[in-house]
Design a protein around this motif. Structure first.
Motif, PDB file in Angstrom:
ATOM      1  N   THR A 166       0.840  -1.200   0.000  1.00 11.73           N
ATOM      2  CA  THR A 166       0.000   0.000   0.000  1.00 11.73           C
ATOM      3  C   THR A 166       0.874   1.249   0.000  1.00 11.73           C
ATOM      4  O   THR A 166       0.583   2.224  -0.711  1.00 11.73           O
ATOM      5  CB  THR A 166      -0.962  -0.012   1.200  1.00 11.73           C
ATOM      6  OG1 THR A 166      -1.767  -1.193   1.141  1.00 11.73           O
ATOM      7  CG2 THR A 166      -1.861   1.216   1.207  1.00 11.73           C
ATOM      8  N   THR A 167       1.951   1.217   0.763  1.00  8.94           N
ATOM      9  CA  THR A 167       2.870   2.352   0.780  1.00  8.94           C
ATOM     10  C   THR A 167       3.481   2.558  -0.602  1.00  8.94           C
ATOM     11  O   THR A 167       3.554   3.690  -1.096  1.00  8.94           O
ATOM     12  CB  THR A 167       3.974   2.156   1.840  1.00  8.94           C
ATOM     13  OG1 THR A 167       3.358   2.021   3.126  1.00  8.94           O
ATOM     14  CG2 THR A 167       4.935   3.329   1.862  1.00  8.94           C
ATOM     15  N   PHE A 168       3.908   1.478  -1.246  1.00 10.26           N
ATOM     16  CA  PHE A 168       4.417   1.612  -2.621  1.00 10.26           C
ATOM     17  C   PHE A 168       3.351   2.251  -3.515  1.00 10.26           C
ATOM     18  O   PHE A 168       3.653   3.135  -4.310  1.00 10.26           O
ATOM     19  CB  PHE A 168       4.818   0.251  -3.195  1.00 10.26           C
ATOM     20  CG  PHE A 168       6.226  -0.172  -2.892  1.00 10.26           C
ATOM     21  CD1 PHE A 168       7.310   0.649  -3.191  1.00 10.26           C
ATOM     22  CD2 PHE A 168       6.471  -1.408  -2.330  1.00 10.26           C
ATOM     23  CE1 PHE A 168       8.613   0.248  -2.935  1.00 10.26           C
ATOM     24  CE2 PHE A 168       7.776  -1.820  -2.068  1.00 10.26           C
ATOM     25  CZ  PHE A 168       8.849  -0.984  -2.367  1.00 10.26           C
ATOM     26  N   ALA A 169       2.115   1.793  -3.404  1.00  7.11           N
ATOM     27  CA  ALA A 169       1.038   2.344  -4.236  1.00  7.11           C
ATOM     28  C   ALA A 169       0.853   3.832  -3.969  1.00  7.11           C
ATOM     29  O   ALA A 169       0.705   4.624  -4.904  1.00  7.11           O
ATOM     30  CB  ALA A 169      -0.257   1.583  -3.995  1.00  7.11           C
ATOM     31  N   ASN A 170       0.885   4.215  -2.700  1.00  7.73           N
ATOM     32  CA  ASN A 170       0.702   5.618  -2.325  1.00  7.73           C
ATOM     33  C   ASN A 170       1.907   6.483  -2.675  1.00  7.73           C
ATOM     34  O   ASN A 170       1.777   7.703  -2.748  1.00  7.73           O
ATOM     35  CB  ASN A 170       0.390   5.743  -0.833  1.00  7.73           C
ATOM     36  CG  ASN A 170      -1.001   5.256  -0.497  1.00  7.73           C
ATOM     37  OD1 ASN A 170      -1.920   5.327  -1.309  1.00  7.73           O
ATOM     38  ND2 ASN A 170      -1.160   4.730   0.707  1.00  7.73           N
ATOM     39  N   ARG A 171       3.050   5.876  -2.905  1.00 10.93           N
ATOM     40  CA  ARG A 171       4.270   6.617  -3.235  1.00 10.93           C
ATOM     41  C   ARG A 171       4.527   6.644  -4.736  1.00 10.93           C
ATOM     42  O   ARG A 171       5.613   6.967  -5.186  1.00 10.93           O
ATOM     43  CB  ARG A 171       5.490   6.021  -2.516  1.00 10.93           C
ATOM     44  CG  ARG A 171       5.504   6.026  -0.996  1.00 10.93           C
ATOM     45  CD  ARG A 171       5.628   7.366  -0.301  1.00 10.93           C
ATOM     46  NE  ARG A 171       6.645   8.272  -0.710  1.00 10.93           N
ATOM     47  CZ  ARG A 171       7.784   8.505  -0.053  1.00 10.93           C
ATOM     48  NH1 ARG A 171       8.067   7.852   1.039  1.00 10.93           N
ATOM     49  NH2 ARG A 171       8.629   9.387  -0.501  1.00 10.93           N
ATOM     50  N   GLY A 172       3.514   6.286  -5.538  1.00  6.69           N
ATOM     51  CA  GLY A 172       3.640   6.451  -6.987  1.00  6.69           C
ATOM     52  C   GLY A 172       3.762   5.169  -7.792  1.00  6.69           C
ATOM     53  O   GLY A 172       3.946   5.238  -9.004  1.00  6.69           O
ATOM     54  N   PHE A 173       3.633   4.017  -7.163  1.00  2.55           N
ATOM     55  CA  PHE A 173       3.785   2.758  -7.881  1.00  2.55           C
ATOM     56  C   PHE A 173       2.469   2.004  -8.058  1.00  2.55           C
ATOM     57  O   PHE A 173       2.476   0.827  -8.405  1.00  2.55           O
ATOM     58  CB  PHE A 173       4.820   1.864  -7.168  1.00  2.55           C
ATOM     59  CG  PHE A 173       6.201   2.431  -7.226  1.00  2.55           C
ATOM     60  CD1 PHE A 173       7.028   2.174  -8.300  1.00  2.55           C
ATOM     61  CD2 PHE A 173       6.661   3.269  -6.225  1.00  2.55           C
ATOM     62  CE1 PHE A 173       8.299   2.719  -8.374  1.00  2.55           C
ATOM     63  CE2 PHE A 173       7.930   3.825  -6.284  1.00  2.55           C
ATOM     64  CZ  PHE A 173       8.750   3.553  -7.355  1.00  2.55           C
ATOM     65  N   GLY A 174       1.363   2.690  -7.856  1.00  2.18           N
ATOM     66  CA  GLY A 174       0.051   2.057  -7.980  1.00  2.18           C
ATOM     67  C   GLY A 174      -0.191   1.445  -9.343  1.00  2.18           C
ATOM     68  O   GLY A 174      -0.632   0.300  -9.458  1.00  2.18           O
ATOM     69  N   GLU A 175       0.086   2.194 -10.391  1.00  2.00           N
ATOM     70  CA  GLU A 175      -0.122   1.677 -11.748  1.00  2.00           C
ATOM     71  C   GLU A 175       0.768   0.472 -12.025  1.00  2.00           C
ATOM     72  O   GLU A 175       0.331  -0.511 -12.620  1.00  2.00           O
ATOM     73  CB  GLU A 175       0.127   2.774 -12.795  1.00  2.00           C
ATOM     74  CG  GLU A 175      -0.983   3.798 -12.879  1.00  2.00           C
ATOM     75  CD  GLU A 175      -2.329   3.189 -13.260  1.00  2.00           C
ATOM     76  OE1 GLU A 175      -2.375   2.334 -14.171  1.00  2.00           O
ATOM     77  OE2 GLU A 175      -3.331   3.572 -12.632  1.00  2.00           O
TER      78      GLU A 175
END
Length: 188
Positions: A117-126
């Motif tokens: 989730t942290t990765f997603a919130n830090r710009g890696f969601g896509e």
């Protein structure tokens, strides 16, 4: 007759899991909250990302838990720049996704979902959606079934996933499901 080549020096035995756990703890204490030390972890000289990678890839659950916690702390840090985050994501996300799919340890899975989730919130969601979306959806579906009491300890194994303890159904699965919901929201 030609002289035999010198014997190779004996290899040192692999570090014990307890020693690796203590070393990871020390690395964590020294680096977290120190911008220069956090930046050094990503360097080729210090090889902190590789250290985390090897700790995540072990079968020793305590080491996996600690490495997942440290990974979460480092990628959540305000001092983690885009290059550091990309290095962590590239090397550690595949292992974290595999952990989510295969671990029967609730604490490890919860920390794994938090890191993703942290990765997603830090710009890696896509990137997460593209690379791992279907795999994560399957894990979420299994968690949803467990939260409704439909899962059994062997249900994960039958689906090619982890074998869960009896207490993985009901309340624990519901708490885990809320973390998966946060990840799902971060991926939209």
């Amino acid at each position: 007759a030609a002289a035999a080549p010198p014997a190779a020096p004996p290899r040192a035995p692999p570090a014990s899991n307890q020693l690796r756990l203590k070393a990871l703890h020390a690395m964590s204490c020294l680096a977290r909250g120190n911008a220069a030390a956090e930046a050094a972890l990503v360097s080729a000289e210090v090889r902190g990302v590789e250290t985390l990678e090897s700790c995540l890839a072990t079968d020793f659950i305590r080491l996996q838990r600690k490495a997942t916690f440290v990974t979460s702390a480092l990628i959540l840090s305000d001092d983690a720049d885009a290059a550091a985050l990309a290095a962590y994501y590239g090397r550690l996300a595949p292992i974290l996704v595999a952990q989510a799919e295969t671990s029967g340890d609730i604490d490890l899975r919860e920390n794994t979902v938090k890191a993703l989730t942290t990765f997603a919130n830090r710009g890696f969601g896509e990137s997460i959606k593209e690379e791992y979306g279907a795999r994560l959806d399957a894990v979420m579906a299994l968690c949803e079934a467990r939260s409704k009491g439909a899962g059994t300890p062997m249900a994960g194994a039958a689906a090619g996933g982890p074998v869960f303890d009896e207490d993985e159904n009901g309340e624990n699965a519901t708490a885990e499901l809320s973390l998966w919901a946060e990840l799902r929201a971060a991926l939209k």
